[in-house]
Design an enzyme around this catalytic site. Structure first.
Site, PDB file in Angstrom:
ATOM      1  N   LYS A  91     -17.595  20.236 -69.295  1.00  0.00           N
ATOM      2  CA  LYS A  91     -16.156  20.277 -69.050  1.00  0.00           C
ATOM      3  C   LYS A  91     -15.630  18.878 -68.740  1.00  0.00           C
ATOM      4  O   LYS A  91     -16.293  18.083 -68.071  1.00  0.00           O
ATOM      5  CB  LYS A  91     -15.888  21.235 -67.881  1.00  0.00           C
ATOM      6  N   SER A 114     -10.043  27.886 -66.076  1.00  0.00           N
ATOM      7  CA  SER A 114      -9.653  26.630 -66.696  1.00  0.00           C
ATOM      8  C   SER A 114     -10.709  26.077 -67.660  1.00  0.00           C
ATOM      9  O   SER A 114     -10.438  25.130 -68.411  1.00  0.00           O
ATOM     10  CB  SER A 114      -9.381  25.579 -65.612  1.00  0.00           C
ATOM     11  N   SER A 149     -12.623  30.170 -62.892  1.00  0.00           N
ATOM     12  CA  SER A 149     -12.567  29.323 -64.085  1.00  0.00           C
ATOM     13  C   SER A 149     -13.822  29.321 -64.943  1.00  0.00           C
ATOM     14  O   SER A 149     -13.790  28.828 -66.070  1.00  0.00           O
ATOM     15  CB  SER A 149     -12.213  27.889 -63.696  1.00  0.00           C
TER      16      SER A 149
END
Length: 449
Positions: free
Chosen positions: A79, A157, A181
């Site tokens: 990420k 996210s 997330s």
């Protein structure tokens, strides 16, 4: 959903010469580069040359019987929230584009590298991790795996992380989870996502959202894959993983909040999974968890995420607030009105909540509930801010309960082939990670029949 290989299968193929790291990396790179795919939106940066060089190095080490682990040479995505040496950590934002490159890998990235995993690129995310939907106006929004011709949100996210796994662009993904997330995008894309007990995995080298609630965890194709990655990331490995028999599992379904306002497809898949578990001998009990009602009060002014994100962003947002996603900046700015006394009250309230929840859940092996109240919305339907806010809160609600109680949690696919993706979430109090993995591994194959 595609039936992508597991880490154990890939490790066996590598060990027995049926594939090599170079081939795995090239296949993933080809999928990322496919103009008909989601690679250009799922990834903010692709480490093509470095990944190929690392693959060749891992193949040479394996040939010399010196591979650092059975998983050496397997591509993983990271990420955009994490530091990677020599790269700018943008956290899905334009506000950090001119930041200096990271001087060192984040500890979690370094641990993946030490095990021989190959970082294939940085995945897209909600700006500064502040939403459960996965929309990013700066770098584009990757379409979720469901009904792609229409275009549904990927969940956030860790949006690109989940899409990278669902599309076979990586075989493991490093994400973060502050209010769901890892688990929300896993649920929306038909894969597995894990939120560890926060203290098990070091948080250094990642852009924070909420220092009280943040945790770093994996997304992958199976429970065993997540356990393998967790064993690399965490200070106390849970492997070898021993699946627990379903018969005798003590599972509590919280009727407080967690079952409210469910989409029909979510309710159907969840009840079907519960019935399958009951038939297999699990002891499923519906219980009230009144402590969950306290969380809405605690978050009424924005909670930890608003207070702690504002503390981190307050200078950056003053100078570069005009380039923030307005849907993100407005939530961060709520923290400006939270006083020191408010924050201390929050800390005390959470401490009490954790203590009371531990007593409530002591008779059970785990809580079980839908990962999200909703199925993935169409991207086009969320152009309206009111619709976005409604669906974002519905996506976050159940997962965020577990972050607030400092718990650990996993999302498993509960839908059948051809159905809209639905996640089933198992959760327990902090420190119960091994038990959650054992329970999840035991029921993984049973809840979708």
């Amino acid at each position: 959903m595609k039936n992508n290989p597991t880490l154990a299968t890939l490790a066996d193929d590598l060990a027995n010469g049926r594939t090599d790291a170079r081939k795995l990396v090239e296949e993933c790179l080809a999928k990322i580069a496919d103009p008909a795919g989601e690679g250009s939106r799922a990834f903010i940066h692709v480490d093509r040359q470095a990944a190929l060089e690392a693959a060749d190095a891992m193949d040479a080490l394996r040939k010399a019987n010196a591979a650092p682990s059975p998983f050496a040479g397997i591509p993983v995505s990271v990420k955009d929230l994490f530091d990677i040496k020599g790269q700018v950590t943008r956290a899905g934002s334009r506000a950090l584009e001119d930041s200096a490159p990271a001087e060192a890998d984040a500890p979690v990235v370094a641990r993946l590298r030490r095990a021989g995993f190959i970082v294939i690129g940085r995945t897209n995310m909600t700006e500064f991790a502040y939403s459960g939907i996965g929309i990013n106006p700066h770098y584009g929004t990757p379409k979720g795996a469901w009904n792609r011709s229409i275009g549904h949100v990927p969940g956030g996210s860790s949006s690109g992380a989940a899409v990278s796994i669902a599309d076979g662009m990586a075989y493991g993904a490093l994400g973060t989870d502050t209010g769901g997330s890892c688990r929300i995008p896993a649920a929306y894309n038909g894969i597995v996502g894990y939120k560890p007990t926060q203290r098990r995995v070091p948080l250094d080298g990642g852009v924070p959202l909420s220092s009280s609630l943040d945790s770093f965890g994996p997304l992958a194709n199976s429970v065993a894959c997540c356990a393998i990655l967790d064993a690399v990331l965490a200070d106390d490995p849970v492997t070898p993983l021993r699946p627990r028999p379903i018969r005798g599992m003590r599972l509590a379904v919280p009727t407080t909040l967690a079952l409210d306002d469910l989409d029909d497809a979510v309710a159907k898949a969840f009840e079907r999974a519960l019935a399958a578990l009951s038939r297999a001998g699990a002891l499923v009990e519906r219980i009230e968890v009144p402590e969950f009602n306290d969380i809405g009060v605690m978050n009424s002014k924005g909670g930890f995420a608003a207070a702690e994100s504002f503390a981190w962003h307050r200078f950056l947002i003053t100078s570069k607030g005009n380039v923030y996603d307005p849907r993100v900046s407005v939530r961060i700015m709520r923290g400006e009105a939270i006083s020191a006394a408010d924050y201390i009250d929050l800390l005390n309230a959470r401490r009490s909540l954790i203590e009371r929840i531990a007593v409530r859940l002591a008779p059970y092996d785990a809580l079980v509930m839908p990962t999200t109240a909703n199925t993935p919305s169409r991207i086009a339907d969320l152009a309206d801010d009111k619709a976005f806010t409604t669906q974002n809160l519905r996506a976050l609600r159940n997962c965020s309960l577990i972050n607030m109680i400092d718990g650990c949690s996993i999302s498993l696919p509960a839908h059948r082939e051809g159905e809209v993706p639905v996640g089933l979430m198992l959760a327990a109090t902090g420190g119960s990670d091994r038990r959650i993995f054992e329970l999840a591994a035991g029921m993984e194959g049973a809840i979708r029949v």
